[in-house]
Design an enzyme around this catalytic site. Structure first.
Site, short mmCIF file in Angstrom:
data_model
loop_
_atom_site.label_atom_id
_atom_site.label_comp_id
_atom_site.label_asym_id
_atom_site.label_seq_id
_atom_site.Cartn_x
_atom_site.Cartn_y
_atom_site.Cartn_z
N TYR A 1 -4.79 2.45 4.58
CA TYR A 1 -4.03 1.72 5.61
C TYR A 1 -3.26 2.70 6.50
O TYR A 1 -3.40 2.69 7.73
CB TYR A 1 -3.07 0.71 4.97
N LYS B 1 -3.68 3.69 10.50
CA LYS B 1 -2.61 3.50 11.49
C LYS B 1 -2.27 4.86 12.14
O LYS B 1 -2.04 4.93 13.35
CB LYS B 1 -1.35 2.90 10.85
N THR C 1 3.77 1.93 12.11
CA THR C 1 4.52 1.82 10.86
C THR C 1 5.13 3.15 10.44
O THR C 1 4.63 4.23 10.81
CB THR C 1 3.55 1.33 9.75
N ASP C 2 6.16 3.08 9.61
CA ASP C 2 6.75 4.30 9.05
C ASP C 2 5.82 4.96 8.02
O ASP C 2 6.00 6.12 7.67
CB ASP C 2 8.12 4.01 8.42
N GLU C 3 4.79 4.20 7.55
CA GLU C 3 3.94 4.74 6.49
C GLU C 3 3.11 5.94 6.95
O GLU C 3 2.60 6.68 6.12
CB GLU C 3 3.02 3.65 5.94
P1 NAD Z 1 -0.55 -9.46 9.69
O1 NAD Z 1 -1.61 -8.98 8.75
O2 NAD Z 1 0.36 -10.54 9.27
O3 NAD Z 1 -1.23 -9.94 11.05
C1 NAD Z 1 -2.27 -9.23 11.67
C2 NAD Z 1 -2.87 -10.12 12.78
O4 NAD Z 1 -3.90 -9.37 13.43
C3 NAD Z 1 -3.51 -11.40 12.25
O5 NAD Z 1 -3.18 -12.49 13.08
C4 NAD Z 1 -5.01 -11.11 12.31
O6 NAD Z 1 -5.82 -12.27 12.49
C5 NAD Z 1 -5.08 -10.17 13.52
N1 NAD Z 1 -6.25 -9.31 13.49
C6 NAD Z 1 -6.67 -8.54 12.44
N2 NAD Z 1 -7.81 -7.91 12.78
C7 NAD Z 1 -8.09 -8.25 14.07
C8 NAD Z 1 -9.12 -7.90 14.98
N3 NAD Z 1 -10.11 -7.06 14.63
N4 NAD Z 1 -9.10 -8.43 16.22
C9 NAD Z 1 -8.11 -9.29 16.59
N5 NAD Z 1 -7.12 -9.66 15.76
C10 NAD Z 1 -7.11 -9.15 14.52
O7 NAD Z 1 0.25 -8.15 10.11
P2 NAD Z 1 1.79 -7.96 10.45
O8 NAD Z 1 2.54 -7.73 9.20
O9 NAD Z 1 2.20 -9.02 11.39
O10 NAD Z 1 1.74 -6.56 11.21
C11 NAD Z 1 1.57 -6.51 12.64
C12 NAD Z 1 1.57 -5.05 13.07
O11 NAD Z 1 2.81 -4.44 12.73
C13 NAD Z 1 0.50 -4.20 12.42
O12 NAD Z 1 -0.02 -3.32 13.40
C14 NAD Z 1 1.23 -3.42 11.33
O13 NAD Z 1 0.61 -2.20 11.07
C15 NAD Z 1 2.59 -3.25 11.97
N6 NAD Z 1 3.72 -3.12 11.03
C16 NAD Z 1 3.91 -4.05 10.05
C17 NAD Z 1 5.02 -3.95 9.21
C18 NAD Z 1 5.29 -4.97 8.12
O14 NAD Z 1 6.22 -4.78 7.34
N7 NAD Z 1 4.53 -6.06 8.04
C19 NAD Z 1 5.92 -2.89 9.37
C20 NAD Z 1 5.68 -1.95 10.37
C21 NAD Z 1 4.59 -2.08 11.21
O1 TDX Z 2 3.28 -7.72 -5.93
C1 TDX Z 2 3.81 -6.68 -5.50
N1 TDX Z 2 4.57 -5.92 -6.34
C2 TDX Z 2 5.18 -4.76 -5.96
O2 TDX Z 2 5.86 -4.10 -6.76
C3 TDX Z 2 3.67 -6.24 -4.14
C4 TDX Z 2 2.83 -7.05 -3.17
C5 TDX Z 2 4.29 -5.07 -3.76
N2 TDX Z 2 5.01 -4.34 -4.64
C6 TDX Z 2 5.70 -3.11 -4.17
C7 TDX Z 2 4.83 -2.11 -3.44
C8 TDX Z 2 5.80 -1.51 -2.44
O3 TDX Z 2 6.54 -0.48 -3.05
O4 TDX Z 2 6.68 -3.55 -3.22
C9 TDX Z 2 6.77 -2.64 -2.11
C10 TDX Z 2 6.42 -3.39 -0.84
O5 TDX Z 2 5.05 -3.71 -0.90
P1 TDX Z 2 4.28 -4.45 0.30
O6 TDX Z 2 4.99 -5.72 0.62
O7 TDX Z 2 2.83 -4.50 -0.02
O8 TDX Z 2 4.60 -3.47 1.53
P2 TDX Z 2 4.30 -1.90 1.77
O9 TDX Z 2 3.17 -1.42 0.96
O10 TDX Z 2 5.62 -1.19 1.66
O11 TDX Z 2 3.82 -1.97 3.32
C11 TDX Z 2 4.51 -2.82 4.25
O12 TDX Z 2 5.41 -2.12 5.05
C12 TDX Z 2 4.90 -1.26 6.04
C13 TDX Z 2 3.53 -3.60 5.13
O13 TDX Z 2 2.60 -4.30 4.33
C14 TDX Z 2 2.83 -2.68 6.08
O14 TDX Z 2 1.98 -3.41 6.96
C15 TDX Z 2 3.86 -1.95 6.89
O15 TDX Z 2 3.25 -1.00 7.73
#
Ligand code: NAD
Ligand code: TDX
Length: 367
Positions: free
Chosen positions: A173, A177, A148-150
């Site tokens: 988190y 990561k 992630t960019d975080e």
């Molecule tokens: P998500 O939470 O929707 O899905 C995570 C999946 O991993 C689920 O299916 C869960 O059951 C599985 N999991 C969790 N713990 C586990 C374990 N111990 N063993 C096996 N499986 C397990 O997450 P997502 O949003 O799909 O993110 C996927 C990946 O991408 C993550 O590594 C996250 O850090 C990265 N990422 C997410 C975003 C975003 O915006 N969602 C952005 C950048 C990077």
């Molecule tokens: O109810 C809300 N109200 C609100 O203002 C929620 C859920 C979020 N927010 C804000 C927090 C953040 O500034 O919105 C922005 C986005 O929040 P999230 O959807 O929780 O995402 P963020 O914290 O930016 O992280 C996401 O992007 C990077 C993903 O959850 C991560 O897994 C990924 O790595």
């Protein structure tokens, strides 16, 4: 440039949001060959609250031998060893993680277990399977880590994260990561494990668990519930449609330089408040409601502790070196996503009422 050609891919976390979309991308909506991949996918997923077999039910039914689901935890070293010996895995793409920042604030332990210890266990399993006692690495193998960019921290009003920006994680988190990224790089430098790594900005699209900003807002607008905007709503995120992210991951898996990382982003920065207002307008239009009424649901609430102010990704390396670019325009992507949620209320209800959880517990806990 010679492209890698994976044949058996271990996808971790394939039942979550991005992982399920990735498996759909590789195997196609009907389980047929897509995007030049003719091999087999093993999806290892622990089915935590965020994992849902329903996300891939049609693929599981149609893909036959090309898809295998394994219910299990990435921290389980014995299971990983068994999987690597049973299957001719040549590629790992590691999505599995605890992924929600708010949950990491209230319960960081699971983040360290899965994101740090789980990544470590996977790296160990891959090292043992792919590198012999003399240090010779099997041909054609790759461990791709999805991050992630975080990990780069928080930006002020200007500037962008590049691949060389120093790590500065600020939530449990992002710290977990960041640790996993460091371990992945360490296994490359120390043992020669062939790795690639991607750091992506915020994703949106179908199957995202309704705890993240966009699905929370779409569903609350539909239900006429308050829309909780943290702090002053001026935090900025860079949004990318999930399929563009997955195409980037696949591009790096095929052509990325071993040992290197690539940033992925949308070139698409939005203040949260403006995004929420836009969603109010789109949902109102789709449901034939008055947008002024939906906007009245916006409620400023207490800020997230340590809330990162701005993320913005410079993804020019990926564009220039590997020819990737975003394809989904934000207005179209948001519209598509809103429609998907409104048309998949059965999925939403199954997730929200816990009906899918009950099914998972009945069908999987015994294994
Ligand atoms: P998500 O939470 O929707 O899905 C995570 C999946 O991993 C689920 O299916 C869960 O059951 C599985 N999991 C969790 N713990 C586990 C374990 N111990 N063993 C096996 N499986 C397990 O997450 P997502 O949003 O799909 O993110 C996927 C990946 O991408 C993550 O590594 C996250 O850090 C990265 N990422 C997410 C975003 C975003 O915006 N969602 C952005 C950048 C990077
Ligand atoms: O109810 C809300 N109200 C609100 O203002 C929620 C859920 C979020 N927010 C804000 C927090 C953040 O500034 O919105 C922005 C986005 O929040 P999230 O959807 O929780 O995402 P963020 O914290 O930016 O992280 C996401 O992007 C990077 C993903 O959850 C991560 O897994 C990924 O790595």
């Amino acid at each position: 440039m010679k492209l890698r050609s994976p044949s058996t891919i271990l996808v971790t976390g394939g039942s979550g949001f991005i992982g399920a979309n990735f498996i759909r991308y590789l195997l196609g909506e009907t389980g047929q060959q897509e995007h030049g991949f003719a091999g087999r996918v093993i999806n290892l997923d622990a089915l935590t609250y965020a994992g849902n077999p329903e996300n891939l039910r049609d693929i599981a039914e149609s893909a036959g031998d090309r898809y295998r689901f394994v219910h299990g935890d990435i921290t389980d070293a014995a299971l990983l060893e068994k999987l690597f010996s049973e299957e001719a895995i040549d590629t790992v793409v590691h999505f599995a993680a605890e992924s929600h920042v708010d949950r990491s604030i209230h319960g960081p332990q699971a983040f360290v277990n899965t994101n740090v210890m789980g990544t470590f266990a996977l790296l160990e399993a891959a090292r043992k399977a792919w590198i012999d006692a003399n240090g010779t690495v099997r041909d054609g193998v790759l461990f791709h880590h999805v991050s992630t960019d975080e990990v780069f921290g928080s930006l002020g009003a200007t500037g962008y994260f590049t691949e060389t920006t120093p790590y500065d994680p600020r939530s449990p988190y992002s710290a977990s990561k960041a640790s996993s990224d460091h371990l992945v790089r360490a296994y490359h430098h120390t043992y020669g494990l062939p790795i690639t790594l991607t750091n992506c900005s915020n994703n949106y699209g179908p199957y995202q668990f309704p705890e993240k900003l966009i699905p929370v807002m779409i569903l609350n607008i539909k239900d006429g519930k308050p829309l909780p905007v943290y702090g002053d709503g001026k935090n900025i995120r860079d949004w990318l449609y999930v399929e563009d992210h997955n195409r980037a991951v696949w591009t790096v898996m095929q052509g990325g330089d071993t040992g290197e990382s690539y940033n992925i982003g949308g070139d698409n920065e939005w203040e949260n408040i403006t995004l929420v207002e836009t969603l109010c307008d789109i949902v109102a239009e789709e449901l034939d409601r008055d947008p002024a009424e939906t906007r009245k649901l916006i409620t400023f609430v207490k800020d997230r502790p340590g809330h990162d102010r701005r993320y913005a990704i410079d993804c020019s390396r990926l564009k220039n070196e590997l020819g990737w670019s975003q394809t989904v325009d934000f207005a179209q992507g948001l519209r598509k996503t809103v429609k998907w949620y409104l048309e998949h209320m059965e999925w939403v209800d199954g997730v929200r009422t816990g009906a899918y959880r009950e099914w998972v517990e009945k069908n999987y806990t015994a294994r």
